[in-house]
Motif scaffolding. Sequence first.
Motif, PDB file in Angstrom:
ATOM      1  N   GLY A  10      20.401  22.275 -48.415  1.00  0.00           N
ATOM      2  CA  GLY A  10      19.316  22.046 -49.118  1.00  0.00           C
ATOM      3  C   GLY A  10      18.461  21.211 -48.913  1.00  0.00           C
ATOM      4  N   HIS A  11      17.323  20.919 -49.279  1.00  0.00           N
ATOM      5  CA  HIS A  11      16.300  19.961 -48.835  1.00  0.00           C
ATOM      6  C   HIS A  11      16.952  18.587 -48.910  1.00  0.00           C
ATOM      7  CE1 HIS A  11      13.105  22.917 -48.907  1.00  0.00           C
ATOM      8  NE2 HIS A  11      13.243  23.241 -50.095  1.00  0.00           N
ATOM      9  N   LEU A  12      17.504  17.896 -49.937  1.00  0.00           N
ATOM     10  CA  LEU A  12      18.277  16.753 -49.644  1.00  0.00           C
ATOM     11  C   LEU A  12      19.337  16.645 -48.909  1.00  0.00           C
ATOM     12  CD1 LEU A  12      18.190  13.625 -50.779  1.00  0.00           C
ATOM     13  CD2 LEU A  12      19.568  14.580 -52.874  1.00  0.00           C
ATOM     14  N   GLY A  13      20.345  17.689 -49.218  1.00  0.00           N
ATOM     15  CA  GLY A  13      21.564  17.914 -48.209  1.00  0.00           C
ATOM     16  C   GLY A  13      21.384  17.834 -46.970  1.00  0.00           C
ATOM     17  N   GLN A  14      20.409  18.517 -46.554  1.00  0.00           N
ATOM     18  CA  GLN A  14      20.155  18.348 -44.999  1.00  0.00           C
ATOM     19  C   GLN A  14      19.985  16.692 -44.549  1.00  0.00           C
ATOM     20  OE1 GLN A  14      17.811  21.505 -42.947  1.00  0.00           O
ATOM     21  NE2 GLN A  14      17.590  22.450 -44.769  1.00  0.00           N
ATOM     22  N   GLN A  15      19.110  16.239 -45.390  1.00  0.00           N
ATOM     23  CA  GLN A  15      18.495  14.795 -44.965  1.00  0.00           C
ATOM     24  C   GLN A  15      19.862  13.871 -45.242  1.00  0.00           C
ATOM     25  OE1 GLN A  15      14.900  13.124 -45.279  1.00  0.00           O
ATOM     26  NE2 GLN A  15      14.284  15.076 -46.372  1.00  0.00           N
ATOM     27  N   VAL A  16      20.794  14.299 -46.132  1.00  0.00           N
ATOM     28  CA  VAL A  16      22.064  13.316 -46.118  1.00  0.00           C
ATOM     29  C   VAL A  16      22.763  13.446 -45.129  1.00  0.00           C
ATOM     30  CG1 VAL A  16      23.985  13.009 -47.506  1.00  0.00           C
ATOM     31  CG2 VAL A  16      21.926  13.435 -48.819  1.00  0.00           C
ATOM     32  N   VAL A  17      22.961  14.957 -44.752  1.00  0.00           N
ATOM     33  CA  VAL A  17      23.839  15.074 -43.359  1.00  0.00           C
ATOM     34  C   VAL A  17      23.154  14.256 -42.154  1.00  0.00           C
ATOM     35  CG1 VAL A  17      24.617  16.865 -41.856  1.00  0.00           C
ATOM     36  CG2 VAL A  17      24.497  17.293 -44.365  1.00  0.00           C
ATOM     37  N   GLU A  18      22.130  14.268 -42.069  1.00  0.00           N
ATOM     38  CA  GLU A  18      21.421  13.626 -40.893  1.00  0.00           C
ATOM     39  C   GLU A  18      21.729  12.059 -40.730  1.00  0.00           C
ATOM     40  OE1 GLU A  18      20.656  15.033 -38.285  1.00  0.00           O
ATOM     41  OE2 GLU A  18      19.939  16.988 -38.767  1.00  0.00           O
ATOM     42  N   ALA A  19      21.280  11.424 -42.264  1.00  0.00           N
ATOM     43  CA  ALA A  19      21.449  10.100 -42.448  1.00  0.00           C
ATOM     44  C   ALA A  19      23.183   9.627 -42.136  1.00  0.00           C
ATOM     45  CB  ALA A  19      21.157   9.776 -43.720  1.00  0.00           C
ATOM     46  N   MET A  20      24.089  10.563 -42.745  1.00  0.00           N
ATOM     47  CA  MET A  20      25.424  10.268 -42.440  1.00  0.00           C
ATOM     48  C   MET A  20      25.854  10.288 -41.024  1.00  0.00           C
ATOM     49  SD  MET A  20      27.156   9.748 -45.241  1.00  0.00           S
ATOM     50  CE  MET A  20      28.917  10.095 -44.749  1.00  0.00           C
ATOM     51  N   ALA A  21      25.070  11.204 -40.207  1.00  0.00           N
ATOM     52  CA  ALA A  21      25.271  11.552 -38.650  1.00  0.00           C
ATOM     53  C   ALA A  21      24.991  10.230 -38.002  1.00  0.00           C
ATOM     54  CB  ALA A  21      24.533  12.704 -38.205  1.00  0.00           C
ATOM     55  N   GLU A  22      24.207   9.523 -38.454  1.00  0.00           N
ATOM     56  CA  GLU A  22      23.777   8.021 -38.032  1.00  0.00           C
ATOM     57  C   GLU A  22      24.614   6.954 -38.088  1.00  0.00           C
ATOM     58  OE1 GLU A  22      19.618   7.000 -39.300  1.00  0.00           O
ATOM     59  OE2 GLU A  22      18.790   8.665 -38.472  1.00  0.00           O
ATOM     60  N   VAL A  33      28.718  24.345 -48.006  1.00  0.00           N
ATOM     61  CA  VAL A  33      27.628  25.132 -48.232  1.00  0.00           C
ATOM     62  C   VAL A  33      28.103  26.953 -48.745  1.00  0.00           C
ATOM     63  CG1 VAL A  33      26.542  24.133 -46.283  1.00  0.00           C
ATOM     64  CG2 VAL A  33      27.950  26.312 -45.789  1.00  0.00           C
ATOM     65  N   HIS A  34      26.963  27.170 -49.337  1.00  0.00           N
ATOM     66  CA  HIS A  34      27.259  28.638 -50.016  1.00  0.00           C
ATOM     67  C   HIS A  34      27.205  29.823 -48.833  1.00  0.00           C
ATOM     68  CE1 HIS A  34      26.004  32.407 -52.400  1.00  0.00           C
ATOM     69  NE2 HIS A  34      27.034  31.739 -53.129  1.00  0.00           N
ATOM     70  N   THR A  35      26.034  29.367 -47.777  1.00  0.00           N
ATOM     71  CA  THR A  35      26.035  30.424 -46.763  1.00  0.00           C
ATOM     72  C   THR A  35      26.404  29.839 -45.546  1.00  0.00           C
ATOM     73  OG1 THR A  35      24.180  31.832 -48.197  1.00  0.00           O
ATOM     74  CG2 THR A  35      24.538  31.995 -45.913  1.00  0.00           C
ATOM     75  N   ILE A  71      30.573  13.989 -51.719  1.00  0.00           N
ATOM     76  CA  ILE A  71      28.979  13.704 -52.236  1.00  0.00           C
ATOM     77  C   ILE A  71      28.725  14.993 -52.673  1.00  0.00           C
ATOM     78  CG2 ILE A  71      26.815  13.546 -51.627  1.00  0.00           C
ATOM     79  CD1 ILE A  71      27.956  11.822 -49.157  1.00  0.00           C
ATOM     80  N   TYR A  72      28.482  15.162 -53.973  1.00  0.00           N
ATOM     81  CA  TYR A  72      28.157  16.180 -54.887  1.00  0.00           C
ATOM     82  C   TYR A  72      26.670  16.006 -55.187  1.00  0.00           C
ATOM     83  CZ  TYR A  72      27.540  18.871 -59.309  1.00  0.00           C
ATOM     84  OH  TYR A  72      27.030  19.870 -60.225  1.00  0.00           O
ATOM     85  N   ILE A  73      25.962  17.323 -54.550  1.00  0.00           N
ATOM     86  CA  ILE A  73      24.524  17.528 -54.849  1.00  0.00           C
ATOM     87  C   ILE A  73      24.634  18.787 -55.566  1.00  0.00           C
ATOM     88  CG2 ILE A  73      22.492  17.875 -54.016  1.00  0.00           C
ATOM     89  CD1 ILE A  73      23.218  16.290 -51.227  1.00  0.00           C
ATOM     90  N   PRO A  74      24.124  18.713 -56.908  1.00  0.00           N
ATOM     91  CA  PRO A  74      23.860  19.986 -57.822  1.00  0.00           C
ATOM     92  C   PRO A  74      23.172  21.047 -57.264  1.00  0.00           C
ATOM     93  CG  PRO A  74      23.661  17.714 -58.975  1.00  0.00           C
ATOM     94  CD  PRO A  74      23.616  17.508 -57.679  1.00  0.00           C
ATOM     95  N   SER A  75      23.559  22.270 -57.772  1.00  0.00           N
ATOM     96  CA  SER A  75      22.854  23.435 -57.593  1.00  0.00           C
ATOM     97  C   SER A  75      21.250  23.378 -58.154  1.00  0.00           C
ATOM     98  CB  SER A  75      23.551  24.534 -57.738  1.00  0.00           C
ATOM     99  OG  SER A  75      23.387  24.694 -59.271  1.00  0.00           O
TER     100      SER A  75
END
Length: 286
Positions: A10-22, A33-35, A71-75
Amino acid sequence: MKYTITGATGHLGQQVVEAMAELVSANELNLGVHTPSKAAAFKQRGMTVSAIDYQNIDSLKVAGQGSDVFIYIPSKSHDSFSRVTEFENVLQAVTAAHVKHLLVMGFIADQVDNPFALSAFYGYVPRRLAGSGINYTIIRNGLYADPLVPYLPELIERHNVIYPMADKALSFITQTDSAKAFAKVATTPALLVSGRIYTLTQSRNYTMPELAQVLSTVSGQKIGYQPISLQAFSDLYNQGGEGPMLASMYAGGARGLLETVSSDFETIMGRPAQSLTDFLEANYHN
């Protein structure tokens, strides 16, 4: 360490992943992920991708197994009942999977007297967690500033901000800043305190005339403030059935329930959040 992130495409989720990867290695990241095909690029970088369905407790349990932080990001469901049901499934799954710490996304519109259609969910979460026996931390976001960028051309055409907010103010945070704060809390034991609730906002809020002035400065076009009714707003932005939910949010805003300002972001990150003007100037190109 194992960090599981739901809603990772998702929009926020992708950015959380990138921030975590740093902050941590890719092999410590497990993306729920759903898909799964949408997360193929993350998988190629060495991250684990787990298929989850918020309505399938077993899928959540498998994804969360062995997680130090979940980390729970709601639907994006539009009603509180659906989200509470989803959240209960998450709680059951992380308990069964023996997750060590649950980090949950909240929102500032969680007051008991807030007419926002999702306020019941956001108010339910901290109360439910308090009695759950689970180690948890909540991060409440202000309104995301990001949608103002694609919305600005419409406001220029209208010559007015039209939010039905009366004389009350709105508080914002950018998705990038929110994601960085999530990652910092998730990976910093001194910040990941059970029972702690953080609130992420910029250093000030904006009444609608003040918001209109910022938008005018950034765009170089004169934008004023001419609110429309809640019903008109609901009808105008009812794509995907979101109109009543959005209108209910501004009904709460008109009561002053979306104007919270907090210094928690600076506590977490050691710097102020990016200002609304700086964000818009960096991202709006006419």
